[in-house]
Every structure is written in structure tokens, then in C-alpha cells.
Motif scaffolding. Structure first.
Motif, PDB file in Angstrom:
ATOM      1  N   LEU A  85       0.807  -1.171   0.137  1.00  0.00           N
ATOM      2  CA  LEU A  85       0.016   0.060   0.108  1.00  0.00           C
ATOM      3  C   LEU A  85       0.895   1.316   0.016  1.00  0.00           C
ATOM      4  O   LEU A  85       0.925   1.626   1.014  1.00  0.00           O
ATOM      5  CB  LEU A  85      -0.667   0.048   1.085  1.00  0.00           C
ATOM      6  CG  LEU A  85      -2.062  -1.112   1.376  1.00  0.00           C
ATOM      7  CD1 LEU A  85      -2.948  -0.433   2.559  1.00  0.00           C
ATOM      8  CD2 LEU A  85      -2.920  -0.831   0.293  1.00  0.00           C
ATOM      9  N   ILE A 125       2.122   5.139  -1.369  1.00  0.00           N
ATOM     10  CA  ILE A 125       1.625   6.583  -1.646  1.00  0.00           C
ATOM     11  C   ILE A 125       2.866   6.739  -2.926  1.00  0.00           C
ATOM     12  O   ILE A 125       3.755   6.681  -2.556  1.00  0.00           O
ATOM     13  CB  ILE A 125       1.924   7.477  -0.896  1.00  0.00           C
ATOM     14  CG1 ILE A 125       1.129   7.355   0.625  1.00  0.00           C
ATOM     15  CG2 ILE A 125       1.377   8.734  -1.508  1.00  0.00           C
ATOM     16  CD1 ILE A 125      -0.375   7.645   0.373  1.00  0.00           C
ATOM     17  N   LEU A 132      -4.988   3.295  -4.159  1.00  0.00           N
ATOM     18  CA  LEU A 132      -5.140   4.031  -2.911  1.00  0.00           C
ATOM     19  C   LEU A 132      -4.590   5.360  -3.105  1.00  0.00           C
ATOM     20  O   LEU A 132      -5.281   6.329  -2.367  1.00  0.00           O
ATOM     21  CB  LEU A 132      -3.926   3.272  -1.616  1.00  0.00           C
ATOM     22  CG  LEU A 132      -3.912   4.103  -0.660  1.00  0.00           C
ATOM     23  CD1 LEU A 132      -5.308   3.716   0.301  1.00  0.00           C
ATOM     24  CD2 LEU A 132      -2.593   3.513   0.336  1.00  0.00           C
ATOM     25  N   PHE A 191      -7.256   7.328  -4.338  1.00  0.00           N
ATOM     26  CA  PHE A 191      -8.466   7.556  -3.542  1.00  0.00           C
ATOM     27  C   PHE A 191      -8.304   8.590  -2.322  1.00  0.00           C
ATOM     28  O   PHE A 191      -9.289   9.380  -1.982  1.00  0.00           O
ATOM     29  CB  PHE A 191      -8.759   6.002  -2.652  1.00  0.00           C
ATOM     30  CG  PHE A 191      -9.928   6.085  -1.543  1.00  0.00           C
ATOM     31  CD1 PHE A 191     -11.096   6.137  -2.091  1.00  0.00           C
ATOM     32  CD2 PHE A 191      -9.752   6.246  -0.355  1.00  0.00           C
ATOM     33  CE1 PHE A 191     -12.125   6.054  -1.218  1.00  0.00           C
ATOM     34  CE2 PHE A 191     -10.595   6.422   0.456  1.00  0.00           C
ATOM     35  CZ  PHE A 191     -12.033   6.251   0.090  1.00  0.00           C
ATOM     36  N   ILE A 192      -7.063   8.772  -1.960  1.00  0.00           N
ATOM     37  CA  ILE A 192      -6.792   9.767  -1.063  1.00  0.00           C
ATOM     38  C   ILE A 192      -7.237  11.106  -1.564  1.00  0.00           C
ATOM     39  O   ILE A 192      -7.794  11.803  -0.900  1.00  0.00           O
ATOM     40  CB  ILE A 192      -5.334   9.588  -0.457  1.00  0.00           C
ATOM     41  CG1 ILE A 192      -5.253   8.328   0.408  1.00  0.00           C
ATOM     42  CG2 ILE A 192      -4.743  10.637   0.155  1.00  0.00           C
ATOM     43  CD1 ILE A 192      -3.540   7.997   0.696  1.00  0.00           C
ATOM     44  N   LEU A 252     -18.980  11.550  -1.076  1.00  0.00           N
ATOM     45  CA  LEU A 252     -18.382  10.676   0.324  1.00  0.00           C
ATOM     46  C   LEU A 252     -19.163   9.231   0.099  1.00  0.00           C
ATOM     47  O   LEU A 252     -18.296   8.610   0.506  1.00  0.00           O
ATOM     48  CB  LEU A 252     -18.623  11.351   1.526  1.00  0.00           C
ATOM     49  CG  LEU A 252     -17.499  12.707   1.809  1.00  0.00           C
ATOM     50  CD1 LEU A 252     -17.676  13.175   3.211  1.00  0.00           C
ATOM     51  CD2 LEU A 252     -16.035  12.063   1.655  1.00  0.00           C
ATOM     52  N   LEU A 253     -20.459   9.302   0.231  1.00  0.00           N
ATOM     53  CA  LEU A 253     -21.184   8.031   0.526  1.00  0.00           C
ATOM     54  C   LEU A 253     -20.791   7.027  -0.765  1.00  0.00           C
ATOM     55  O   LEU A 253     -20.311   5.899  -0.386  1.00  0.00           O
ATOM     56  CB  LEU A 253     -22.716   8.385   0.507  1.00  0.00           C
ATOM     57  CG  LEU A 253     -23.064   8.557   1.818  1.00  0.00           C
ATOM     58  CD1 LEU A 253     -24.674   8.950   1.701  1.00  0.00           C
ATOM     59  CD2 LEU A 253     -22.761   7.778   2.882  1.00  0.00           C
ATOM     60  N   ILE A 297     -16.994   5.659  -0.275  1.00  0.00           N
ATOM     61  CA  ILE A 297     -16.917   5.278   0.853  1.00  0.00           C
ATOM     62  C   ILE A 297     -17.508   3.937   1.050  1.00  0.00           C
ATOM     63  O   ILE A 297     -16.933   2.737   1.150  1.00  0.00           O
ATOM     64  CB  ILE A 297     -17.037   5.755   2.102  1.00  0.00           C
ATOM     65  CG1 ILE A 297     -15.893   6.971   2.279  1.00  0.00           C
ATOM     66  CG2 ILE A 297     -16.811   4.759   3.448  1.00  0.00           C
ATOM     67  CD1 ILE A 297     -15.995   7.814   3.671  1.00  0.00           C
ATOM     68  N   CYS A 298     -18.755   3.870   0.229  1.00  0.00           N
ATOM     69  CA  CYS A 298     -19.516   2.525   0.408  1.00  0.00           C
ATOM     70  C   CYS A 298     -19.425   1.694  -0.953  1.00  0.00           C
ATOM     71  O   CYS A 298     -19.548   0.506  -0.703  1.00  0.00           O
ATOM     72  CB  CYS A 298     -21.055   3.048   0.324  1.00  0.00           C
ATOM     73  SG  CYS A 298     -21.714   3.881   1.805  1.00  0.00           S
ATOM     74  N   LEU A 333     -14.087   2.103  -1.948  1.00  0.00           N
ATOM     75  CA  LEU A 333     -13.313   1.645  -0.860  1.00  0.00           C
ATOM     76  C   LEU A 333     -13.428  -0.060  -0.712  1.00  0.00           C
ATOM     77  O   LEU A 333     -12.375  -0.691  -0.704  1.00  0.00           O
ATOM     78  CB  LEU A 333     -13.718   2.191   0.706  1.00  0.00           C
ATOM     79  CG  LEU A 333     -12.561   2.249   1.602  1.00  0.00           C
ATOM     80  CD1 LEU A 333     -11.264   2.372   1.227  1.00  0.00           C
ATOM     81  CD2 LEU A 333     -13.050   2.821   2.826  1.00  0.00           C
ATOM     82  N   PRO A 334     -14.701  -0.582  -0.613  1.00  0.00           N
ATOM     83  CA  PRO A 334     -14.844  -1.919  -0.508  1.00  0.00           C
ATOM     84  C   PRO A 334     -14.222  -2.534  -1.885  1.00  0.00           C
ATOM     85  O   PRO A 334     -13.680  -3.679  -2.038  1.00  0.00           O
ATOM     86  CB  PRO A 334     -16.405  -2.321  -0.650  1.00  0.00           C
ATOM     87  CG  PRO A 334     -16.964  -1.077   0.064  1.00  0.00           C
ATOM     88  CD  PRO A 334     -16.033   0.219  -0.283  1.00  0.00           C
ATOM     89  N   ILE A 361     -10.669  -2.771  -1.732  1.00  0.00           N
ATOM     90  CA  ILE A 361     -10.252  -3.942  -0.877  1.00  0.00           C
ATOM     91  C   ILE A 361     -10.203  -5.230  -1.671  1.00  0.00           C
ATOM     92  O   ILE A 361      -9.460  -5.976  -1.422  1.00  0.00           O
ATOM     93  CB  ILE A 361     -11.048  -3.825   0.439  1.00  0.00           C
ATOM     94  CG1 ILE A 361     -10.654  -2.422   1.079  1.00  0.00           C
ATOM     95  CG2 ILE A 361     -10.800  -4.703   1.286  1.00  0.00           C
ATOM     96  CD1 ILE A 361     -11.603  -1.952   2.317  1.00  0.00           C
ATOM     97  N   LEU A 371      -2.413  -2.765  -5.813  1.00  0.00           N
ATOM     98  CA  LEU A 371      -3.560  -1.907  -6.371  1.00  0.00           C
ATOM     99  C   LEU A 371      -2.670  -0.761  -7.339  1.00  0.00           C
ATOM    100  O   LEU A 371      -3.110  -0.018  -7.564  1.00  0.00           O
ATOM    101  CB  LEU A 371      -3.761  -0.753  -5.046  1.00  0.00           C
ATOM    102  CG  LEU A 371      -4.635  -1.568  -4.023  1.00  0.00           C
ATOM    103  CD1 LEU A 371      -4.830  -0.694  -2.850  1.00  0.00           C
ATOM    104  CD2 LEU A 371      -5.801  -1.956  -4.520  1.00  0.00           C
TER     105      LEU A 371
END
Lengths: 494, 487, 126
Positions: free
Chosen positions: B72, B74, B136, B139-140, B173-174, B177-178, B181-182, B185, B194
Motif C-alpha cells: 500500500l 503512496i 490508494l 482514493f486519498i 463521500l457516500l 466510501i460505500c 473503498l470496498p 479492498i 493496487l
């Protein structure tokens, strides 16, 4: 002097200091000596950790060889927790000075002495290798904690303290029952020795009952879901500094004891077959995650909100334990450490608000973002960490927990962890919205930014949250070693 | 571009962040803030241009910043697609800076330090997305972009602005993140990495059905690409001051969304693997539906900015379709459309803002005869509209050309028909404001004297209009960069 | 026979249940503390009875005695009794303070003492 000989002093330093501090008058010296003792304990714990990562350390008291005598037995797991406890004490004390001067204006010597007793107790629980000693230290720290909570300015602090006393004592007595049953079966109290002798008498009703008593007793102390009732009020009405310290340490140490008994003393294989621990702990952990987050979403009292959030975070840790795998335990230990960082930072920010405006109700902090920008920015950044946004400490532990859940094939858990994180978004968001998006109610007095003495420690904690979100060598390394030590890959187990 | 120094990718990304910090520190002095804004945007453009030579030479500058956990990191890498996005954002930022200064000052807005600081952070985040070497990192910066634009959308602080901004941030955001992010992962668990790689990383690790679910998570998780039903944030965000709508919601934020979609298609799934996934067609039709439906809604919007917002939703779907058609030509078309639509749409938003500033009109039905009072603005509007529609001599032609060819190659007759229908709809909602402005008489009582917006606003919109025309002739650069993606 | 042979355990369990019931069911704080004490005492007895060796004498070295009771539980429980006394003391002290602050130590009268008690009550505590 070898590091092994120094080990007892991380407990002795606060213990001795508490006697000194109790006699000191005034406001400066009690605090200064307390800080000094906490720093000494931290330094010793920090020195112990690298040595404990290599091999298990043992210090026999009075040169009585264990298992006859009492020993301090330190491996990666308890060295890590000890560093956490001592470190949190040392980090939160600089914040305490100004706040305690306001909240406990008189007899500070006694107050700090109690704090040192609680600290010594927690460190003692962590380091000792003797089961009965765990009980004694647990009661020392608990008694001091009850008294500390009762110092809250709100009269409800007394009630919260009394209820905590009742439930805490029941929990500790349950632990004592468990220890008594173990002693009856094996005739020893040394934990390493117990681990050797228990297999002979395994699968008797007595040993099963001992395990059950210990799990339930420690479940009470660590505020696992149905046993969490004491926690919200105790956190909410205690003096802010006490809340900070408890949030960072007390539940973590209780979890450590539970894990130590489950994995080292009884052996994970046994514990997870005799009691349906995998299912029970998982169910309770998940329920805690949900219930805690859910209630937190509707709290207007910020400290209560964070307290319920703590119940939820304990759920994550219990969930990690329930997976019964190296990955799961690693995640639990990581979250123990990271959650301490997060909650200490959040409670510091909230305490700082309270210091300035005397209230921490949601409706009273409206529009405060413009008047106390540094405090509330600290809160928001620490909030990111509890949500688990990448680059924060909170992300690291949730990432490991998710990997552990996926490794065990529990995909639904991954979804649940994400959903509860969303609930955290909501309760943190409410605060941010109130502070920045709403107007200060007309007629409320102007508020200045908090003093540097409060801001600097708070921002240090926030910085640590980001530091440990990026540099994970220490936390991940120590957590992995802790999990391995507990699972017997190399550590206490014969 | 050898005459420009080539700095490390991290430096490029950091320039706007440092600028933002300096603006924050200079909160008292408005002059200093202006100066810093100018310098930062200029330095940023130069730094991005400095990378161009290496990228055109086929190199991929890489930089590992820090490894958070094993696997992971940066890390940044500058590949051609990211280069296009960075060029687009940086070249438009320097034009948007004077516009924003002119607009905010003349519009009587306050809290300018916060505004310009967040503006710069948003651009830095866009650069971070452009140069991200793995999911990653992307995403950040994606989240930094969402959060940093929130104060911009809610800038006026009225109840309406807060409501719109809440929808904005909530959806972005929802979804991220919902879903995102999954999905990330899941990708990590399936592949153990990644990192973006040419030709994708997923092939061989997941079956077509699982990969289809992953694609759903990723595409709907990229809320910024405004696929229906997660497009509501874009019209909501139009409560923002126009410079925000212009640069961020026509360029940086939405283009970040479609850039992520393209990047996922090309570097995570890989076009070949994408073509094997049955669910790709489903997402493709969702995008096609979005394209048409948003156009139909746009026709009925009387508020000019809302109309442009729905037009953006529709145009973004073009690019997503380009990514999902899973042919090289379509992907090239998608990449080019990012640029062409960026230039065209920012012109249109600049014009809408200029009209509001000069005459406080926000509705299309109020625009009768305004071409006589604001000839430059409305002429620029016409050029911008033509660019978005895709009529020569505007750059929009080339991107649509490739997209349509791609649809033809892939054999998706429905998509082909949708492209043609949508183009007709574009004409139906973008040209009426121009026709009203020039052909209808001014309402009673309004003098036909020249009353343009301040120069600080008119010059930038003229420049972007000219830029979208120049792109007709200079389309070679984005095209070449897109071809390098497949080299 | 076996039932009677375990009589010490029966005592322990009966005491424990009385104590726990008292803690849970009684609203009066003093009674709660009494219950807590009973509960703890039952555990002490459990622990001490484990040290009994049939036919054993007091664990003091002297002539003519071969079998001793196990002294360790006694020592441990001595510590536990001290802990118990300390808890009782703290609990009673808290009860006194609650009486001062609220004017009652009946849990029922205090209700849940919800959240609308005003932000601060420092005056009431002097």
C-alpha cells in the motif's frame, strides 16, 4: 542494569510517586512529579518493547523462582500494551494542567495521587505473570478510577461512579471466581505454569466454568456490548482529563487481560471449542459496533457521543479477537493502539471546548468553528481518523480488520465494517456541521481560542494520528509480534 | 519542452498545496493572496508542462513517496492519460484565476482567503489524482478533492447553499466510501496489488461475474462521474459561485470522475478483460441512458446554470461510454472528450457567470436580446456551445468522431444511435440561449448599450472560447498522448 | 452423600445468589453495597474452602503434625478482603456524597437522571 531489572520500576515509579504526591501541597509540584513518573514509566516501557519483541522477559520478585514466587513476565503483547498505557498517560498529562486547575481546584495532591495509583494498577495488570496479581492490580486501578470519576464537577459524576463501582466490582469478582476455580484445579497461579498444567485437567466442568467467568468478568470491564452500561455516564461526567486517560487505557487493558486468558492461559484452541467464543464474541462485537454507533448518532452531549463511539470501537477489537487468527488478533491490537490515539485526541478537543464555553452540548457549539478554529479543526481531523480515512491511524487498523475478515471468508463482515464506518461519518459530521455551518446563537458571549497549553497537546495527538497512519512500522510490527506471542508461535507457550 | 525543468511528480502535486497554505497565512492581505494565486497557478502550469517532454518521449516518470503498509504505497507516476488531465486542469486554472478574482470581488463575496486556498487545494488534489500510481493514492486525493470543494460550494453560507453542499458532499463521500473503498479492498484481496498497470491487473484473478460486480462497485463508486442515479450532486452544487461551477464542476471535479473511470477501464480492468465481462454492457447502457436522460432534463431547465449542469451530466456519460465500449478508438475518443468538453463547458460557465455579474440574470427566458448588450460574452457562448455539440471548427468534433467510430467498431448500434440523438438534443438545449440573445428584441426599458462584465471576466472567457477553437487544429496533442496509452 | 459432601459449595452458591439479588433488585445504595459484600464474601469462602485438606492442621511447622492445610488461599484472601473493605469504604463514601448532592440514596427516586439536568451543577456541590 539489564532491562529486565528495570521492568518493575515502570509500575513502582508511579506507585512510589503517588505516595509522595499525596503529601505535596499546591498546584504545580503534584502535577510535575506525576508527569515525571509517567515519563519514567513510558521510557522504561519503550526500552522494554524492543527487548520483549526478541524474547520473553521474566523478572522474579524477591528472587523467588516462578512458579513459586511472583514474576513479571513480558512478551510482545504486554510490552506493547504497557507502552500504550504509559505513553497515553505521559501524553495526556501536559493537557491536564490547565484543565485540572479549573475542574479540581483544591487538593490536587490527592487527585494526582489517585491518578498515579490508577496508572500503576493498569501497568501492573499488564506486566504481571501471576493471575491473582492481575486481580489485585485490577482492583487498585479500579478503586482509584471510581474516585477519579467522582471528582467530576457535575453531580451526576457521583452516580456514574457509584454505578461503575457496582458493575466493576462484580466484574472483578467474576475474575476472582475464575481464578479460584483455576487454582482449585491446578494448584498454581502463575499464568505460564497454568498454561502448562491446564491441558491435564481440560474438559472438566470446573475449567469450563472458569473460562466463562473470566470472559464475562472482563467483558464487563471492557464494556463489551450488553455489559457496557457503566461506560457512557462514567466517561461523560468524569473530569475531562480522567475521561481522556480512561478512554485511552482502561478498556484496552481489560481487553488485554481477556485475550491473555483466552489465548495464553487456556489456549485458543481450547477456549474456542469449549465455549462458542467465535460466534458469541463475533455477535457481541458486531452488535457493539452497530449499537454503539447507532446511539452515538443521536447524542447531543459530545462526551456521551464519543463514549458510545468507544463502545462501538471496542466492538471492532472484540470482532478481531473472535476471528481467532493471527490477522484478527493483529487487527485487534492495532485498533487498541490506534483507537487510543484517536479517542484521546477527540476527547482532548472536546475537553478544550468545554474549558472555554463550559458546555459541550451540540446546540451550544453552533458557530464555534469560526471562534475556536484550531480546536475544532483538531476535532475534525481526529474525526477523520475514527472514520478510517486513508492516511490516518484509524484506516490502518480497519484495513487489517477487513483483511482478517476477508481471510476468514466472512465477506459480510467487510460490509458491516464499512457500514459502521459510515455511521461514524454521520456523528462526526453533525459536530462539524454545527460548528461551521450554523450561526452562533444571538446573544452568546464571544469566545476566544483555547490557550496554547491545551491546544499543543491536542495537536500533538492529531499529528500522531496521521504519523501512525503513514509510518506503520512500529504499530504493525509490534501488533504482529503480539498476536504471534499470544497464539504461541513464539512466546509464552511451551 | 526541454527548456523547462522536469521536477518530481510529488513537487507538481505539492505546488498548489503550498500555495494554499501561503494564502491561508496571508489572510490579512488581499493583494498578497492575489499574487500568490497567480504565482501558484503559473508555477503549476510550468511544472506540468515540464513533464510533457518526457511523457511524449514515451517515458513514465515514477516516484515512490512512502510505503504505508506492504503493498500500500503512496506513489506517483506520470503516464499519458494522467498527463492529459493534468494539462487540462493546469491550463484552465491559470485562465480561471483572473476570472475568479474578478467575479468574487465584483460580486461582493467575502472570506476570499478561504475561497482561494480551497480552490488551490482542489487543483492540487486533481493533480494528485492525475498522477496517482495506485488506487490508494488516487482514493486519498479523490477524497481530498471532495472535502476541499465543500467550503467552496457552501461559500455563501445561506440555507440553500448549505443544503446543496450537503447533497454534494453526501453523495460524493457516500458513494466513494460505500462502493469505491470496498471495491478497492476487494481488488487488493484478489490481486494482491493496487498498482495501475497497462492492460489491467484483474485479468486472470477474477471470474467474469465477480469482475462484473466489481465493475459496478467501481463505476457507481466514482460518484464524480455522475452516472445516474448518483448525478444529483452536480445540479445541487450549482449553488456555488460561478468560478467554482466553472473550474471545479465543469473541469476538475467531474473530469476527475471520468478520468478515474477511464483509468479503471484501461489500467485496472484492461480493455480486453472489460470486453469479456457480461455486466459491462449493463453499465454501458446505464451510461447511455444517462446521456439521453440528462439531455432531456436539460432541455426543460430554465435556469442557465442548471441547464449547463445537466448538460455536463450528459457529456460525462459520453466519456464513460467511451471507456466501456472497450475499444481503443472509443477510449481515445473518451480521453479527448475530457479536454474538448472541458474547454467548451468552462467557456459556457464563464459566460453564465458574466451574464449574472453584468445583468443579474439567471434564467434562459430572460436572455432575450442580451447579445446586443454583451456581444463578446454571447459570441463566446456560441463557440463554447458549438464545441460541446461537436461542430467544426471546434475541438469537440474530433472527440465525438472517435467516440462514434468506437461505437461503430464495437457493434453497439444502440449506443451509436444514442450518440446521434444526444447530439441533436445538445443543439436543442444549447443553441436557444444564443438564438434568444441575438435574434429576439431586448425587453422594454433595457437600453441596447454595451454593458459587458468586468474585463477580468470577459478576457478569460474569450481565451477559453478561442482555446476550444484552437483545439480543432491542435487536436494532435491529446490524440498523440492517448495513443501513447496503448503504446 | 455427594450433595452434603459439597455443602461448602452450596453455601457459596446460596450466599452468592443472595448477594447478587440484593445488588440487582435493591434500589437503596447501602443495600446494594451490602449485597456486593455478600457476593464477595461468598467468593472468599469458595477460595478458602479450596485450601482445606481433610485431616490437616493449621499450617504452622511443629512436632507431630504431618498434614497441613494449604496456607496460600488464606494469604490470597487476606488481600482480597482488604480489597473488599476498600471497595466498601469507597462505595459508602460515594453514597454519602450522593446523599449530600441529591438528598436521597434511593435509586428509584433518582430515576435515570437523564440528560436534561442542566449543563453544570457545581453550585449544588459547594
Amino acid at each position: 542494569m539489564a532491562i529486565v531489572d528495570l521492568m518493575p520500576f515502570s509500575v513502582l515509579a508511579p506507585l512510589i510517586a503517588s505516595g509522595v504526591v499525596a503529601l505535596l501541597p499546591g498546584r504545580f509540584w503534584p502535577w510535575a512529579i506525576t508527569l515525571l513518573a509517567a515519563i519514567v514509566a513510558t521510557v522504561i516501557a519503550a526500552l522494554t518493547l524492543p527487548a520483549a519483541l526478541e524474547s520473553t522477559l521474566s523478572y522474579p520478585f524477591g528472587n523467588w523462582p516462578p512458579p513459586i514466587g511472583i514474576e513479571y513476565r513480558v512478551d510482545a503483547a504486554n510490552a506493547f500494551v504497557a507502552l500504550l498505557v504509559a505513553g497515553m498517560a505521559a501524553l495526556s498529562l501536559p493537557w491536564a494542567k490547565v484543565s485540572i486547575d479549573r475542574e479540581v481546584p483544591e487538593r490536587q495532591g490527592a487527585f494526582y495521587a489517585l491518578f498515579l495509583l490508577a496508572l500503576a494498577g493498569l501497568l501492573g495488570i499488564t506486566l504481571t505473570g501471576d493471575a491473582f496479581n492481575v486481580f489485585v492490580f485490577l482492583e487498585i486501578s479500579s478503586l482509584a478510577t471510581y474516585a477519579l470519576i467522582a471528582h467530576g464537577r457535575d453531580r451526576r459524576a457521583l452516580l456514574a461512579s457509584f454505578r461503575y463501582l457496582i458493575m466493576g466490582t462484580i466484574g472483578a469478582t467474576f475474575l476472582l471466581i475464575g481464578i479460584a476455580l483455576l487454582y482449585m484445579m491446578t494448584g498454581t497461579l502463575n499464568m505460564a505454569d497454568l498454561a502448562v498444567r491446564l491441558p491435564e485437567v481440560q474438559h472438566t466442568r470446573t475449567v469450563d466454568a472458569a473460562l466463562a467467568f473470566i470472559v464475562v468478568g472482563m467483558g464487563l470491564k471492557l464494556a463489551m456490548l450488553p455489559l457496557h452500561l457503566w461506560l457512557p455516564n462514567a466517561y461523560a461526567y468524569a473530569p475531562n482529563f480522567v475521561t481522556i486517560f480512561l478512554a485511552g487505557t482502561a478498556t484496552k487493558v481489560a481487553l488485554y487481560v481477556m485475550v491473555r486468558f483466552i489465548f495464553t492461559v487456556f489456549g485458543g484452541e481450547y477456549s474456542f471449542t469449549v465455549l462458542p467464543l467465535a460466534i458469541v464474541l463475533m455477535a457481541l462485537g458486531v452488535a457493539g459496533m452497530f449499537a454503539g454507533s447507532w446511539v452515538a448518532m443521536f447524542q447531543d452531549h459530545l462526551k456521551r457521543m464519543l463514549a458510545y463511539s468507544s463502545v462501538a470501537q471496542v466492538g471492532y477489537m472484540v470482532l478481531g479477537v473472535s476471528l481467532f487468527s493471527a490477522a484478527g488478533l493483529t487487527a485487534a491490537f492495532l485498533h487498541m493502539f490506534n483507537h487510543a490515539l484517536i479517542k484521546v485526541a477527540l476527547f482532548m478537543a472536546v475537553g478544550t471546548i468545554m474549558y472555554r464555553i463550559g458546555s459541550i452540548k451540540l446546540q451550544d457549539i453552533r458557530g464555534l468553528g469560526r471562534q475556536m478554529p484550531w480546536t475544532l479543526t483538531a476535532f475534525a481531523l481526529a474525526g477523520l481518523s475514527i472514520i478510517g480515512v486513508p492516511t490516518t491511524a484509524g484506516f490502518i487498523s480497519k484495513w487489517y480488520l477487513i483483511l482478517a475478515a476477508a481471510e476468514a471468508g466472512h465477506w459480510w463482515l467487510v460490509g458491516l465494517i464499512v457500514i459502521t464506518s459510515m455511521m461514524a461519518v454521520y456523528y462526526i459530521w453533525r459536530v462539524i456541521e454545527a460548528a461551521w455551518m450554523q450561526e452562533r446563537p444571538a446573544g452568546s458571549p464571544a469566545v476566544r481560542e483555547a490557550p496554547l497549553a491545551l491546544l499543543a497537546p491536542t495537536w500533538l495527538m492529531v499529528a500522531l494520528n496521521f504519523y501512525f497512519g503513514i509510518d506503520t512500522r512500529l504499530t504493525v510490527g509490534a501488533s504482529t509480534a503480539a498476536a504471534e506471542a499470544l497464539l504461541g508461535v513464539g512466546g509464552l507457550m511451551p | 519542452m526541454n527548456w523547462l525543468p522536469q521536477v518530481s511528480p510529488l513537487t507538481v502535486v505539492l505546488i498548489p498545496f503550498i500555495g494554499a497554505a501561503l494564502i491561508g497565512l496571508a489572510a490579512r492581505s488581499w493583494k498578497t493572496q492575489q499574487l500568490i494565486s497567480w504565482t501558484t497557478s503559473a508555477l503549476f502550469l510550468l511544472a506540468v508542462l515540464g513533464q510533457l517532454g518526457a511523457v511524449l518521449a514515451g517515458e513514465t516518470p515514477r516516484q515512490l513517496v512512502w510505503e504505508i503498509l506492504p503493498g500500500l504505497p503512496i506513489a506517483f507516476s506520470i503516464e499519458p492519460l494522467g498527463m492529459i488531465f493534468a494539462l487540462l486542469a493546469s491550463s484552465l486554472w491559470i485562465v480561471a484565476t483572473p476570472y475568479a478574482i474578478g467575479y468574487m470581488v465584483n460580486g461582493g463575496y467575502t472570506s476570499l482567503a478561504r475561497f482561494f486556498a480551497c480552490y488551490a487545494i482542489a487543483l492540487g488534489a486533481a493533480a494528485g489524482i492525475a498522477f496517482a500510481d495506485n488506487l490508494l493514492t488516487m482514493f486519498i486525493f479523490y477524497e481530498i478533492l471532495s472535502v476541499s470543494t465543500y467550503p467552496l460550494v457552501a461559500h455563501t453560507g445561506t440555507a440553500k447553499a448549505r443544503q446543496g453542499a450537503r447533497t454534494y458532499l453526501g453523495i460524493l463521500l457516500l458513494t466513494s466510501i460505500c462502493f469505491w473503498l470496498p471495491a478497492m479492498i476487494w481488488t487488493f484481496i484478489a490481486t494482491g496489488t493496487l498498482e495501475f498497470a497497462q492492460g489491467g491487473i484483474l485479468a486472470g484473478h477474477l471470474g467474469p461475474t465477480q469482475a462484473g460486480l466489481l465493475l459496478l462497485l467501481f463505476m457507481f463508486g466514482t460518484g464524480k462521474a455522475a452516472l445516474m442515479p448518483f448525478h444529483r450532486w452536480l445540479p445541487s452544487a450549482m449553488v456555488a459561485p460561478t468560478p467554482v461551477s466553472a473550474l471545479l464542476h465543469a473541469v476538475a471535479v467531474v473530469k476527475a470522475g471520468v478520468f478515474v473511470a477511464l483509468k479503471l477501464a484501461l489500467y485496472v480492468f484492461g480493455l480486453d478483460f472489460l470486453a469479456e465481462i457480461p455486466l459491462t454492457d449493463f453499465v454501458l447502457y446505464v451510461a447511455t441512458f444517462t446521456m439521453i436522460a440528462a439531455s432531456l432534463i436539460a432541455i426543460h431547465q430554465d435556469n442557465l446554470k442548471a441547464r449547463l449542469a445537466y448538460s455536463t451530466v450528459s457529456q460525462l456519460a459520453y466519456i464513460v461510454v467511451g471507456a466501456l465500449l472497450a475499444t481503443q478508438v472509443a477510449a481515445i475518443g473518451g480521453g479527448m472528450h475530457m479536454v474538448m468538453h472541458g474547454y467548451g463547458k468552462i467557456t459556457l460557465f464563464f459566460c453564465a457567470g458574466a451574464i449574472y455579474l453584468a445583468s443579474h440574470k439567471t434564467l434562459v427566458s430572460e436572455l432575450d436580446g442580451i447579445g446586443r448588450r454583451m456581444p463578446f460574452t454571447m459570441a463566446a457562448f456560441l463557440l463554447g456551445a458549438l464545441c460541446v455539440i461537436g461542430i467544426p471548427p471546434m475541438g469537440g468534433l474530433w472527440s465525438k468522431w472517435h467516440l462514434v467510430t468506437g461505437a461503430f467498431e464495437a457493434g453497439h448500434a444502440v449506443v451509436l444511435a444514442a450518440f446521434l440523438l444526444s447530439t441533436l438534443l445538445n443543439i436543442a438545449y444549447l443553441l436557444p440561449p444564443v438564438l434568444r440573445a441575438f435574434l429576439k428584441p431586448l425587453p422594454e426599458g433595457e437600453p441596447a448599450t454595451l454593458k459587458e462584465a468586468p474585463l477580468m471576466c470577459v478576457v478569460p472567457l474569450t481565451l477559453t472560447a478561442a482555446g476550444s477553437m484552437v483545439l480543432f487544429f491542435a487536436a494532435g496533442l491529446p490524440h498523440r498522448l492517448m495513443q501513447l496509452v496503448f503504446a | 452423600m455427594t450433595v452434603l459432601g459439597f455443602f461448602n459449595y452450596w453455601v457459596v452458591i446460596i450466599l452468592m445468589m443472595i448477594g447478587l439479588y440484593c445488588v440487582i433488585a435493591r434500589g437503596n445504595m447501602i443495600k446494594k453495597i451490602i449485597g456486593l459484600n455478600l457476593f464477595q464474601t461468598s467468593v472468599f469462602i469458595l477460595f478458602i474452602s479450596a485450601g482445606k485438606v481433610v485431616g490437616g492442621s493449621t499450617p504452622i511447622l511443629r512436632e507431630g503434625v504431618e498434614v497441613y492445610s494449604n496456607p496460600l488461599p488464606h494469604v490470597l484472601i487476606l488481600t482480597a478482603i482488604v480489597v473488599g473493605v476498600a471497595i466498601t469504604a469507597v462505595g459508602l463514601a460515594l453514597a454519602v456524597r450522593i446523599q449530600e448532592a441529591y438528598g436521597t440514596i434511593e435509586d428509584d427516586h433518582l430515576g435515570d437522571d437523564g440528560e436534561d439536568d442542566g449543563p453544570f451543577e457545581e453550585e449544588q456541590r459547594g
